[in-house]
Design an enzyme around this catalytic site. Structure first.
Site, PDB file in Angstrom:
ATOM      1  CG  ASP A 141      -1.788   0.609   1.295  1.00 13.35           C
ATOM      2  OD1 ASP A 141      -2.694   1.323   2.170  1.00 13.35           O
ATOM      3  OD2 ASP A 141      -2.270   1.841  -0.123  1.00 13.35           O
ATOM      4  CE  LYS A 144      -1.023   3.166  -4.420  1.00 13.76           C
ATOM      5  NZ  LYS A 144      -0.771   2.417  -3.341  1.00 13.76           N
ATOM      6  CG  ASP A 169      -5.577  -0.218  -1.163  1.00  9.23           C
ATOM      7  OD1 ASP A 169      -5.754   0.722  -0.563  1.00  9.23           O
ATOM      8  OD2 ASP A 169      -6.578  -0.414  -1.732  1.00  9.23           O
ATOM      9  CG  ASN A 170      -4.971   2.197  -3.619  1.00  9.71           C
ATOM     10  OD1 ASN A 170      -3.536   2.188  -2.548  1.00  9.71           O
ATOM     11  ND2 ASN A 170      -5.452   2.743  -3.357  1.00  9.71           N
ATOM     12  CD  GLU A 199      -8.060   5.001  -0.080  1.00  8.14           C
ATOM     13  OE1 GLU A 199      -8.688   3.934  -0.335  1.00  8.14           O
ATOM     14  OE2 GLU A 199      -7.057   5.436  -0.072  1.00  8.14           O
TER      15      GLU A 199
END
Ligand code: 7JW
Ligand code: MG
Length: 214
Positions: A141, A144, A169-170, A199
């Protein structure tokens, strides 16, 4: 000097959360970041996916890349069995003391070690300096464009074993295309996609689970 958003989040937790109650810390951060100021915590919706995978992994040794304010560290650590431990890597020096404080308010300071620095510098030290053998669970997280190179580092330093679970995540937004390219259509990983939302927002996002097959 004006307080940072992260300090304001800590203020809210310190004032509103019940000391030693991890759930109340999570609820307080989610309430503050959905009603007052957006922040890049994994949040309540994707947090349920994180909970599910952590329970499935039941890790003895877990690693998180990207501590931020400690929201997901609290989320993960609250599910760990007594003998288990979470290492969380954060390079932003301003976030580290805030995360430490939030983790302490949740009463989880014995379960979490925050390592300040860049993942690419700390991952090579996990076995030698932090006495890690292999990792049972890794939550990605952080930035990226570091997901893929840091995953390759984990492989190269022998930190993954047959069955190690990575959760990223993401995957939807901001997106991690190189990571997906690395783990999908790769005989060493079994991947599962979890569509969700960014989120505290309606925008689509997603998480990816990649189980290392050895
Ligand atoms: O969950 C996240 C969301 C975002 C992010 C930023 C800006 C937007 F507009 C939307 C989403 C950045 C993140 N960086 C590191 C770790 N997690 C992140
Ligand atoms: Mg994130």
């Amino acid at each position: 000097m004006d307080q940072s958003k992260e300090q304001r989040i800590l203020n809210s937790v310190s004032y509103n959360a019940i000391k030693g109650d991890a759930e109340s810390v999570l609820d307080c951060i989610d309430k503050y970041c959905s009603q007052k100021e957006w922040a890049m915590n994994v949040g309540d919706e994707k947090g349920l996916i994180l909970d599910k995978i952590v329970k499935e992994a039941d890790p003895t040794v877990a690693l998180e890349l990207g501590t931020y304010c400690g929201y997901s560290a609290v989320r993960i650590a609250r599910l760990l069995k007594p003998s288990a431990h979470l290492f969380s890597i954060e390079f932003n020096a301003e976030f580290v003391p805030i995360a430490k404080e939030i983790i302490e308010i949740a009463g989880l300071e014995d379960k979490v070690t925050i390592l300040e620095g860049h993942a690419q510098d700390i991952i090579p030290q996990l076995k030698t300096k932090y006495n890690v053998d292999t990792l049972d669970f890794v939550f990605l997280d952080h930035w990226k464009d570091r997901y893929a190179p840091d995953t390759i580092l984990l492989e190269q330093y022998g930190l993954l074993r047959k069955g190690s679970i990575l959760l990223a995540d993401n995957i939807g937004f901001p997106g991690a295309p190189d990571f997906l390219k690395h783990v999908r259509n790769n005989e060493h990983y079994e991947c599962t996609h979890y569509p969700s939302h960014l989120e505290y927002m309606k925008a689509p996002d997603a998480m990816e689970k990649a189980v290392y097959l050895g």
